[in-house]
Structure formats: C-alpha cells, structure tokens
Design an enzyme around this catalytic site. Sequence first.
Site, PDB file in Angstrom:
ATOM      1  N   ARG A 125      -9.592 -16.924  -4.292  1.00 38.07           N
ATOM      2  CA  ARG A 125      -9.296 -15.735  -5.102  1.00 38.07           C
ATOM      3  C   ARG A 125      -8.389 -14.821  -4.290  1.00 38.07           C
ATOM      4  O   ARG A 125      -8.735 -14.423  -3.180  1.00 38.07           O
ATOM      5  CB  ARG A 125     -10.586 -14.998  -5.474  1.00 38.07           C
ATOM      6  CG  ARG A 125     -10.416 -13.982  -6.615  1.00 38.07           C
ATOM      7  CD  ARG A 125     -11.655 -13.124  -6.800  1.00 38.07           C
ATOM      8  NE  ARG A 125     -11.830 -12.222  -5.680  1.00 38.07           N
ATOM      9  CZ  ARG A 125     -12.982 -12.033  -5.034  1.00 38.07           C
ATOM     10  NH1 ARG A 125     -14.077 -12.683  -5.398  1.00 38.07           N
ATOM     11  NH2 ARG A 125     -13.047 -11.196  -4.019  1.00 38.07           N
ATOM     12  N   GLU A 144      -6.008  -9.423   0.331  1.00 41.03           N
ATOM     13  CA  GLU A 144      -6.466 -10.587   1.098  1.00 41.03           C
ATOM     14  C   GLU A 144      -6.567 -11.776   0.156  1.00 41.03           C
ATOM     15  O   GLU A 144      -6.498 -11.638  -1.066  1.00 41.03           O
ATOM     16  CB  GLU A 144      -7.836 -10.318   1.728  1.00 41.03           C
ATOM     17  CG  GLU A 144      -8.950 -10.099   0.712  1.00 41.03           C
ATOM     18  CD  GLU A 144     -10.304  -9.805   1.345  1.00 41.03           C
ATOM     19  OE1 GLU A 144     -10.409  -9.882   2.582  1.00 41.03           O
ATOM     20  OE2 GLU A 144     -11.248  -9.511   0.595  1.00 41.03           O
ATOM     21  N   ASN A 146      -9.335 -14.918  -0.454  1.00 36.72           N
ATOM     22  CA  ASN A 146     -10.673 -15.416  -0.114  1.00 36.72           C
ATOM     23  C   ASN A 146     -10.684 -16.923  -0.302  1.00 36.72           C
ATOM     24  O   ASN A 146     -10.521 -17.408  -1.420  1.00 36.72           O
ATOM     25  CB  ASN A 146     -11.714 -14.782  -1.046  1.00 36.72           C
ATOM     26  CG  ASN A 146     -11.711 -13.269  -0.964  1.00 36.72           C
ATOM     27  OD1 ASN A 146     -12.329 -12.696  -0.090  1.00 36.72           O
ATOM     28  ND2 ASN A 146     -11.000 -12.628  -1.865  1.00 36.72           N
ATOM     29  N   SER A 151     -16.359 -15.124  -5.136  1.00 40.58           N
ATOM     30  CA  SER A 151     -17.444 -14.909  -6.103  1.00 40.58           C
ATOM     31  C   SER A 151     -17.001 -14.161  -7.355  1.00 40.58           C
ATOM     32  O   SER A 151     -15.867 -13.717  -7.473  1.00 40.58           O
ATOM     33  CB  SER A 151     -18.590 -14.161  -5.425  1.00 40.58           C
ATOM     34  OG  SER A 151     -18.130 -12.924  -4.942  1.00 40.58           O
ATOM     35  N   LYS A 305      -7.798 -13.081   8.449  1.00 41.26           N
ATOM     36  CA  LYS A 305      -6.834 -11.965   8.412  1.00 41.26           C
ATOM     37  C   LYS A 305      -5.664 -12.224   9.362  1.00 41.26           C
ATOM     38  O   LYS A 305      -4.533 -11.836   9.083  1.00 41.26           O
ATOM     39  CB  LYS A 305      -7.529 -10.660   8.806  1.00 41.26           C
ATOM     40  CG  LYS A 305      -8.755 -10.304   7.973  1.00 41.26           C
ATOM     41  CD  LYS A 305      -8.413 -10.045   6.524  1.00 41.26           C
ATOM     42  CE  LYS A 305      -9.621  -9.582   5.730  1.00 41.26           C
ATOM     43  NZ  LYS A 305     -10.623 -10.637   5.524  1.00 41.26           N
ATOM     44  N   LYS A 364      -8.422  -4.041  10.269  1.00 39.82           N
ATOM     45  CA  LYS A 364      -9.215  -5.122   9.677  1.00 39.82           C
ATOM     46  C   LYS A 364      -9.670  -6.132  10.730  1.00 39.82           C
ATOM     47  O   LYS A 364      -8.842  -6.719  11.433  1.00 39.82           O
ATOM     48  CB  LYS A 364      -8.379  -5.875   8.627  1.00 39.82           C
ATOM     49  CG  LYS A 364      -8.058  -5.068   7.388  1.00 39.82           C
ATOM     50  CD  LYS A 364      -7.425  -5.966   6.331  1.00 39.82           C
ATOM     51  CE  LYS A 364      -7.503  -5.328   4.956  1.00 39.82           C
ATOM     52  NZ  LYS A 364      -7.156  -6.298   3.897  1.00 39.82           N
ATOM     53  N   GLU A 368     -15.234 -11.599   6.299  1.00 40.65           N
ATOM     54  CA  GLU A 368     -15.310 -11.590   4.843  1.00 40.65           C
ATOM     55  C   GLU A 368     -16.582 -10.853   4.428  1.00 40.65           C
ATOM     56  O   GLU A 368     -17.446 -10.582   5.244  1.00 40.65           O
ATOM     57  CB  GLU A 368     -15.348 -13.029   4.301  1.00 40.65           C
ATOM     58  CG  GLU A 368     -14.145 -13.875   4.684  1.00 40.65           C
ATOM     59  CD  GLU A 368     -12.832 -13.285   4.246  1.00 40.65           C
ATOM     60  OE1 GLU A 368     -12.791 -12.637   3.171  1.00 40.65           O
ATOM     61  OE2 GLU A 368     -11.841 -13.417   4.979  1.00 40.65           O
ATOM     62  N   GLY A 369     -16.699 -10.574   3.132  1.00 46.23           N
ATOM     63  CA  GLY A 369     -17.949 -10.021   2.612  1.00 46.23           C
ATOM     64  C   GLY A 369     -17.911  -8.537   2.310  1.00 46.23           C
ATOM     65  O   GLY A 369     -18.859  -7.983   1.788  1.00 46.23           O
ATOM     66  N   ARG A 450     -12.270  -5.341 -10.309  1.00 47.26           N
ATOM     67  CA  ARG A 450     -13.356  -4.533  -9.764  1.00 47.26           C
ATOM     68  C   ARG A 450     -12.846  -3.113  -9.565  1.00 47.26           C
ATOM     69  O   ARG A 450     -11.707  -2.917  -9.131  1.00 47.26           O
ATOM     70  CB  ARG A 450     -13.834  -5.097  -8.422  1.00 47.26           C
ATOM     71  CG  ARG A 450     -14.557  -6.425  -8.558  1.00 47.26           C
ATOM     72  CD  ARG A 450     -14.716  -7.111  -7.226  1.00 47.26           C
ATOM     73  NE  ARG A 450     -13.419  -7.433  -6.657  1.00 47.26           N
ATOM     74  CZ  ARG A 450     -13.237  -7.852  -5.404  1.00 47.26           C
ATOM     75  NH1 ARG A 450     -14.257  -8.004  -4.603  1.00 47.26           N
ATOM     76  NH2 ARG A 450     -12.024  -8.127  -4.974  1.00 47.26           N
TER      77      ARG A 450
END
Length: 474
Positions: A125, A144, A146, A151, A305, A364, A368-369, A450
């Site tokens: 994604r 970024e 993923n 998800s 990254k 950064k 992730e997360g 989002r």
Amino acid sequence: MDSSWGSLLEDEQQLKELVCQAVDRALAEGVLLRTPQEPSSSDVVSYAPFTLFPSLVPSALLEQAYAVQMDFNQLVDAVSQNAIFLEQTLSSTIKRDDFTARLFDIYKQVLKEGIAQTVFLGLNRSDYMFQCSADGSPALKQIEINTISASFGGLASRTPAVHRHVLNVLRKTKEATKILSNNPSQGLAWGIAKAWELYGSANALVLLIAQEKERNVFDQRAIENELLARNIHVIRRRFEDVSEKGSLDQDRRLLMDGQEVAVVYFRDGYMPSQYSLQNWEARLLLERSCAVKCPDIATQLAGTKKVQQELSRKGVLEALLPGQPEAVARLRATFAGLYSLDMGEEGDQAITEALAAPHRFVLKPQREGGGNNLYGEEMVQALEQLKDSEERASYILMEKIEPEPFENCLLRPGSPARRAQCISELGIFGVYVRQGKTLVMNKHVGHLLRTKAIEHADGGVAAGVAVLDNPYPA
C-alpha cells in the site's frame, strides 16, 4: 471540505441523529474492531473509528495515485531482486539499527543457502498526502510504501456503504452515488490465490501469521473469507506456533502441523517488539522454505525508509527501471524531499537545514506501525543528540507535507462525536505476482482514506489517531 457538508455540521440535533444512524450502519456492515479491553476475543466488539462524512479528494490526484501504483509494484519488485543495491543502501543503517540488521542477516543467510521459493507475491500500500502548493493547488506526495502487513483492505471494502447511507438519509442521493465502490480485500485475495495456484499443490494451505492480541481481526477475516470462497483454506498461527510445530522437509517444503503450506501471509513481524529470539528463529525457518512469502525478507527490506530515501536520488530509478522513462517520471512526480543522515557532508548539511527550519521537516526511523516519527521540538532534541553520533544513520529526514485542512466529524467508540479541522492520507493497494523472472500479475486493487485531526502529527487507525474515511471526488 465540500461546502454541502459544512451547514450539516452546524445543526446539533441533526448531527446527533445522523451519528446514531452512521454508527448502526457501520456495525451492520462489519466495520469492526475488537475492543482494547479484549483484544484476543470477538465476544465483545465495537465499530472501527470513522468520519461521519466522506472527505473531498481531487479526482486528478486520486487518478494519479492509481496510475502510478503499478509502477511502484514494479519498483518494489526490482529492488527486492537487486542484492547489490540493498546491501549498499542499507550498509550504514544495519550498523546502527538492530531490527533492520536482524532482517538483513536472515536475508544474507537465505541468499547464501539459495532462495527456495520460485513464486513471489507483493501486497503493498502506497500512502500519500496532498501538499498545498504555493499557488494553493494540491499535489500528490508519497509518505511511504508499506510492503508488509498493509492493513485495512478489508474494512475499507465496507465503509463506502456507510457513507452512502449517511448521504441517503440526508436525501443527498446524487452525492451518495459519487462515493466510489472499493473492494481491496477481494483484490488482495486475488493475489494470494494466484500465488497459491502457481505454487501448484491443491491441498496446500495459506498460513496467516497473526498476533495473539489482534484487534483488527475482521480486516484480516475479509481476505480469509474471499480465499475460502475459492476453496483455498487459511490457518492462523503465531510465530511461536511456527517455532513449535513448523518444519521443512528435504525439499524445503514448509509443513505446519504436518500440512503443506503454499503461501505465508504476514500480518505480524514488522516491529522489533513483535520478535523474541524464538520468533526470529521462526522467521528464518519460514524464509528458508519454498512457500511463497508475502512478503519475502527482501521485499520487507525494500520497504524501509532508507531505501525510500535512496530511490529519490538522481539516476537511481533509471538504473532500477531501465528503458522506462514514463514510469520513472510518474514515480518521481510523487516524491517529497528525502535526505540521508549518513555520516559525512551530505548528512551534516541536512541536519543543519532541519535545525534551522524544523517546521519544514520530519525525522523518520526505520519503523512501521505508525507513531514513530518525530516533529518540531522533539525532532530538534533528537537531532541535537544524534548529530555527532553514527546512530543518526538509522534515520532519514523528509520534507514535511502541509495539506490544506478541512472540517469533518470524527466518530470513535466511547467518545462524543467530534467536529475537527482534519487532514487525510490516501493509500492505494497494489498486488503483483512474479514467477521466476516473469511478472504474471501487476495491478491496483483499491484505496484507503484515513483522516485525523490536525493536532495529531503522526499515527494511523491502528495507532488510535486516524479514522477510516472515503474519498468524495471533486
């Protein structure tokens, strides 16, 4: 924000009734999370946080994001196959970042032994924000990509019906029809099904590596259900289960409880806290097998990254995608400013610029997360501590994207509906399957929007900051 919602946010009584309607429809559609109190049980569930109204997204930027996704799929796949590029790019990072170093150790071990898998699957994604240009026009800029455990494809498939319902309740039927159909879970399942088919064993399973405390289980179940409808069976296991009951036969076929596994789909394993020594051993076992890993360790490294920053350097895209100038141009158009913090003149200059104008940058780490980035005063403090240390090589600097805020209403379980100035992040889901050196599938399969209140600098839905949304094309 579309002015047609603006007046609706003013009418408190209407807003209250609308919130009740929206929440009930979200529950009916399956826009669900387990509760923080019972993350391992579905006995009590709640709705996943979402916006009351869809948010305005310029059609041209949505189309641009979709148009470049297959280029990003191809780019990630090219990086994952280029051992020299990965080693050179991550050489400074792995000296200072233990997590990336552990992943890289497994990668080197598997390369040395010889990669057993012949089919490769990418479910990724790519996430963007809309930079407000000097002339006021928005531009698509990548935050970024993923490459592991991307998800919300399942829940994003269920939210359009909720926003259509809200608009229909308001008798805005014409506006309701503008909300795009979206079914990433089906598209992600297509990719897994194709990889399973190419693996070539009719009774083999898909192994989903899950966390024990998984609030976002319904998002994952959406993909599992799509696969079961194709008569492809999925088992959910933790790394600990793999360690105890997983094995390889003499042909490096992966067996779980004695059953052959065709595809390993990771929904865990993207953060250091998710690995014990036992879990690292389980990850190595999985990587050594001929099962299709989603992602394999090289593709996880391709999503770091540091790799993202290196890809923005002049000439790098051209070297990785030779003879594809149009793809290179589409990719480069989405890049924000990215800066290395490796020891040396280039890194020194980047730090000097960031300390002089901290509002223009984000720091950064290789994580992730969500919730890991540093901004403003926190970034300044970190850079002051890091500037003379080699540890700075485990970070990158990125230009801070400044979208234009808009008003929406954010709905969260247990909290009153909240009107807020918001910004959005758009994700496009990509799927590719490669057999040997041949790309047999490369497509975009849906989107995720989002939205969060502007005071929250960092973090997504799972981190408890952003909420689910839908683009309203403008």
